[in-house]
Motif scaffolding. Structure first.
Motif, short mmCIF file in Angstrom:
data_model
loop_
_atom_site.label_atom_id
_atom_site.label_comp_id
_atom_site.label_asym_id
_atom_site.label_seq_id
_atom_site.Cartn_x
_atom_site.Cartn_y
_atom_site.Cartn_z
N ARG A 142 14.63 63.34 53.41
CA ARG A 142 13.99 62.71 52.27
C ARG A 142 14.77 61.48 51.85
NH1 ARG A 142 12.75 65.44 46.37
NH2 ARG A 142 11.02 64.06 45.82
N THR A 143 14.08 60.37 51.66
CA THR A 143 14.72 59.16 51.15
C THR A 143 14.38 59.01 49.67
OG1 THR A 143 12.91 57.59 51.52
CG2 THR A 143 14.31 58.13 53.41
N ASN A 144 14.91 57.97 49.06
CA ASN A 144 14.62 57.71 47.65
C ASN A 144 13.68 56.53 47.48
OD1 ASN A 144 16.53 55.83 48.51
ND2 ASN A 144 17.32 55.53 46.45
N GLY A 145 12.84 56.26 48.51
CA GLY A 145 11.90 55.15 48.45
C GLY A 145 10.49 55.61 48.16
N LEU A 146 9.89 55.10 47.09
CA LEU A 146 8.50 55.39 46.76
C LEU A 146 7.65 54.23 47.26
CD1 LEU A 146 8.96 56.63 43.08
CD2 LEU A 146 8.50 58.05 45.09
N PRO A 147 6.58 54.49 48.03
CA PRO A 147 5.80 53.41 48.62
C PRO A 147 4.72 52.86 47.68
CG PRO A 147 4.98 55.50 49.39
CD PRO A 147 6.14 55.82 48.48
N PHE A 148 4.55 51.55 47.70
CA PHE A 148 3.43 50.92 47.01
C PHE A 148 2.26 50.86 47.98
CE2 PHE A 148 6.96 49.18 44.53
CZ PHE A 148 6.47 49.27 43.24
N SER A 149 1.11 51.38 47.56
CA SER A 149 -0.10 51.26 48.37
C SER A 149 -0.73 49.88 48.21
CB SER A 149 -1.12 52.34 47.98
OG SER A 149 -0.57 53.63 48.14
N ALA A 150 -0.51 49.27 47.06
CA ALA A 150 -1.04 47.94 46.79
C ALA A 150 -0.11 47.22 45.83
CB ALA A 150 -2.45 48.03 46.21
N TRP A 151 -0.05 45.90 45.99
CA TRP A 151 0.76 45.06 45.11
C TRP A 151 0.11 43.67 45.07
CZ3 TRP A 151 2.27 47.06 49.79
CH2 TRP A 151 2.47 46.15 50.84
N PRO A 152 0.45 42.83 44.10
CA PRO A 152 -0.22 41.54 43.96
C PRO A 152 -0.05 40.67 45.21
CG PRO A 152 1.06 42.06 42.00
CD PRO A 152 1.43 43.07 43.03
N ASN A 153 -1.14 40.03 45.62
CA ASN A 153 -1.07 39.09 46.73
C ASN A 153 -1.42 37.67 46.31
OD1 ASN A 153 -3.83 39.22 46.38
ND2 ASN A 153 -4.21 40.32 48.29
N MET A 154 -1.58 37.47 45.00
CA MET A 154 -1.92 36.15 44.47
C MET A 154 -1.25 35.96 43.11
SD MET A 154 -3.86 33.53 45.44
CE MET A 154 -5.14 34.29 46.44
N LEU A 176 9.10 47.70 56.83
CA LEU A 176 7.99 48.27 57.59
C LEU A 176 6.64 47.74 57.12
CD1 LEU A 176 9.22 52.00 57.68
CD2 LEU A 176 9.63 50.22 59.38
N GLY A 177 6.63 46.48 56.69
CA GLY A 177 5.38 45.83 56.30
C GLY A 177 4.82 46.26 54.96
N LEU A 204 9.65 51.02 46.17
CA LEU A 204 10.47 51.12 44.97
C LEU A 204 11.58 52.11 45.27
CD1 LEU A 204 11.03 50.55 41.95
CD2 LEU A 204 9.59 52.53 41.43
N LEU A 205 12.83 51.63 45.32
CA LEU A 205 13.97 52.49 45.53
C LEU A 205 14.45 53.00 44.18
CD1 LEU A 205 15.93 50.40 48.18
CD2 LEU A 205 14.03 51.99 48.51
N ARG A 252 3.64 58.81 44.87
CA ARG A 252 4.71 59.70 44.41
C ARG A 252 5.48 60.35 45.55
NH1 ARG A 252 3.20 64.28 40.75
NH2 ARG A 252 5.28 65.03 41.26
N ILE A 253 4.97 60.32 46.78
CA ILE A 253 5.65 60.97 47.90
C ILE A 253 6.68 60.00 48.46
CG2 ILE A 253 5.42 62.14 50.10
CD1 ILE A 253 4.02 63.54 47.80
N THR A 254 7.95 60.37 48.38
CA THR A 254 9.00 59.49 48.87
C THR A 254 8.90 59.33 50.38
OG1 THR A 254 10.52 61.35 49.06
CG2 THR A 254 10.60 60.07 47.02
N GLY A 255 9.44 58.22 50.87
CA GLY A 255 9.39 57.95 52.30
C GLY A 255 10.00 59.08 53.11
N PHE A 256 9.34 59.45 54.22
CA PHE A 256 9.83 60.49 55.12
C PHE A 256 10.07 61.81 54.39
CE2 PHE A 256 11.13 56.39 56.74
CZ PHE A 256 10.63 56.41 58.03
N SER A 257 9.20 62.16 53.47
CA SER A 257 9.44 63.39 52.71
C SER A 257 8.16 64.20 52.53
CB SER A 257 10.01 63.05 51.33
OG SER A 257 9.06 62.35 50.56
N ARG A 258 7.31 64.24 53.56
CA ARG A 258 6.02 64.92 53.42
C ARG A 258 6.17 66.36 52.97
NH1 ARG A 258 2.61 67.95 56.26
NH2 ARG A 258 3.99 68.11 58.04
N LEU A 259 7.29 67.01 53.38
CA LEU A 259 7.48 68.41 53.01
C LEU A 259 8.31 68.59 51.75
CD1 LEU A 259 8.22 69.92 56.54
CD2 LEU A 259 6.03 69.63 55.39
N ALA A 260 8.78 67.47 51.15
CA ALA A 260 9.72 67.59 50.03
C ALA A 260 9.04 67.99 48.74
CB ALA A 260 10.47 66.28 49.85
#
Length: 576
Positions: free
Chosen positions: A330-342, A487-488, A492-493, A565-573
């Motif tokens: 489990r890492t401490n990175g929360l992924p953004f599904s969307a963020w401003p592009n303009m 990773l593109g 949020l760490l 809310r699912i941290t990176g590499f933590s599907r089972l966490a």
């Protein structure tokens, strides 16, 4: 000075700056840090004296194991207290009284270690004369190995150690760059210096060379705790000379490991003599060296190719475990599904980002903005932007896309997203967000939270805020934040931490730093995981995603973030 300001200033001062590397730099290449070694030495001494099995203390990260060892050594009354300058050397000497045994132990630790990306990057800076002198207290040969890769041979690297310390001044005066000085020898040296008496009697020639080098050059310190009195005496002696450290002193430390008292004293002494002396947070040695290289656009192709081969590769992968027992990290990175592009682009006459933020603050906020090459990049209502920058000769207002490639480094766009998300987080949660150098801290007002929200932390800690013992300094549980692009996608760490109100003097600063260190030092993997779960639950309630909107306006350009809310590499966490 902020971390980005140092990165911009380094290349202009590089010829007048020398480096001092400690165990934190070698840790990047999987060599144990001094703190890790101390626990191994304690275990060895305890098991020998008590005739116990080492297997009883397999998990040296366990709080119970560490408490048991510390109680035992405290009761003997013959060992330094935890965190004291002599702790490492004293335990090493007792664990391995014979100098040949100590040499063998060190050889075993460094055998097979390979230079990390940071060591290769350091050698690259040597190659292009952006690093001329490196001092180190480490025993390994990682810098020499990295130099052999980049320079093509070790013959171009001048090494001074215990065996040829008498030549140090001649080597420095002749300018045989690049130069590596090993203060404690290496594991090929017979005269290894790693016991209390040896450390206090640091070789006079090397000490003289260090003092003289500090009088001529600035200093960058990375991965070094400042525990060796002999070395700190030399650095402080140099600081007493008029004109010492002409290019400044820059002491880097991790956010969770503040400097010791002697480091603070050195920086204060340097400042008192008119020298620029800065304490700067970094995450890792590798990150610092990588960031310095990113400021170069003329790095030779062959060096860049070697760095690319050395750089660790991270890839996105499917987490479909072959069995229930398959380990998941489990890492401490929360992924953004969307963020401003303009964003809105305001073309006007104004200085840099500092001036932009100063104008916004003076006018009462309501927008966020940074300076870019084409003008001011901003989020906020158009009417508010025109009002705030009314005295800046606005030419026109347009739109600017936020390209992903501009988020891979500390760009204006990344700074804008950071400001916008912090404002959105404060708006949506009602918490204060304070900027701390390269990251930020979410500071809750716990008295405003209800019992259900506070109960999320009941398994983590007894209390969420209070006073630092023996003072009026307030502390509270908080959350360190940092935006990163990997990773593109944007991440949020988050890192649970302890926030204290601003101390008023050196005594309070020292007391606060020690309080934070003690509080965080007792938090191991299980407790960190509980804290992380509690914070995530506080931010998301039961939702899998949450939208954070910076202003909630109907005109202009707003910033909207969708955070998972699912941290990176933590599907089972976290239970689904």
């Amino acid at each position: 000075m902020t971390y980005p300001e140092f990165l911009r200033a380094y290349h202009a001062r590089a010829a007048n700056l020398m480096w001092f590397l400690g165990a934190g730099a070698s840790a990047a290449a999987s060599i144990p840090t001094a703190d890790n070694l101390i626990w191994q030495f304690k275990r060895s001494i305890f098991c020998t004296q008590q005739r116990s099995s080492l297997r009883l203390f397999d998990d040296l990260s366990s709080e119970n194991v560490r408490n048991r060892l510390n109680r035992y050594f405290a009761e003997t009354g013959s060992f330094p207290s935890p965190g004291s300058p002599d702790e490492y050397a004293a335990y090493f000497e007792v664990a391995y009284p014979d100098a040949n045994d100590r040499r063998a132990v060190l050889e075993e630790y460094v055998r097979g270690a390979r230079p990390s990306y940071g060591h290769i990057a350091l050698a690259a800076l040597m190659k292009i004369r952006k690093v001329r002198i490196v001092w180190t207290v480490n025993f390994d040969r990682l810098i020499e190995d990295a130099a052999a890769k980049i320079l093509g041979t070790t013959a171009d690297l001048t090494v001074a150690a215990l065996g040829n310390s008498a030549e140090i001044m001649r080597i420095l005066n002749e300018g045989r760059w690049p130069i590596l000085v090993k203060m404690h020898g290496d594991f090929q040296s017979v005269r290894l210096k790693n016991t209390p008496d040896e450390l206090r009697l640091q070789d006079n020639q090397l000490r003289r060379g260090l003092v003289e080098s500090c009088r001529r050059n600035g200093l960058i310190v990375v991965g070094y705790s400042g525990r060796d009195d002999s070395i700190m005496d030399a650095l402080q002696q140099a600081a007493e000379s008029k004109g010492a450290y002409p290019a400044g002193v820059f002491w880097f430390h991790r956010p969770d490991a503040g400097p010791c008292q002697r480091v603070n004293e050195l920086l204060e002494k340097a400042k008192a003599s008119g020298t620029q002396a800065e304490l700067i947070e970094i995450e890792t040695f590798d990150e610092l060296l990588g960031d310095l290289l990113r400021q170069l656009d003329d790095l030779p192709t062959e060096i860049r190719a070697e760095l690319d081969r050395t750089a660790s590769r991270v890839s996105s992968t499917s987490l479909s475990p072959p069995g229930k027992a398959w380990p998941v990290i489990r890492t401490n990175g929360l992924p953004f599904s969307a963020w401003p592009n303009m964003a809105r682009l305001v073309t006007c006459e104004i200085g840099g980002t500092k001036e932009v933020r100063d104008v916004i603050a003076r006018e009462g906020g309501g927008v966020v903005g940074v300076r870019s090459k084409g003008g001011v990049l901003a989020f906020g209502s158009d009417a508010r932007l025109r009002h705030i920058f009314r005295d800046c000769d606005i030419k026109h207002m347009d739109y600017r896309s936020i390209e992903p490639k501009r988020l891979n480094y500390d760009s204006a766009e990344m700074g804008l997203l950071r400001d916008a998300f912090e404002a959105a987080l404060a708006r949506e949660t009602g918490c204060t967000v304070a900027r701390r150098r390269s990251n930020s801290v979410l500071i809750p007002n716990w008295s405003a939270f209800d019992g259900t929200q506070k109960s999320l932390f009941r398994h983590c800690c007894d209390t969420l805020d209070g006073k630092v013992p023996g003072s009026d300094i307030s502390w509270r549980e908080a959350l360190r934040l940092k935006l990163d692009f990997k990773l593109g996608r944007l991440w949020l760490l988050v890192e649970p931490t302890v926030y204290v109100s601003t101390p008023e003097n050196e005594t309070e600063r020292s007391r606060s730093a020690e309080f934070i260190r003690e509080k965080l030092a007792r938090r191991y993997n299980r407790q960190w995981n509980l804290f992380l779960d509690a914070w995530i639950s506080l931010l998301f309630d039961d939702a899998r995603e949450r939208t954070f909107i910076t202003f909630g306006i109907q005109d202009g350009v707003d910033a909207q973030f969708l955070l998972g809310r699912i941290t990176g590499f933590s599907r089972l966490a976290i239970p689904q």
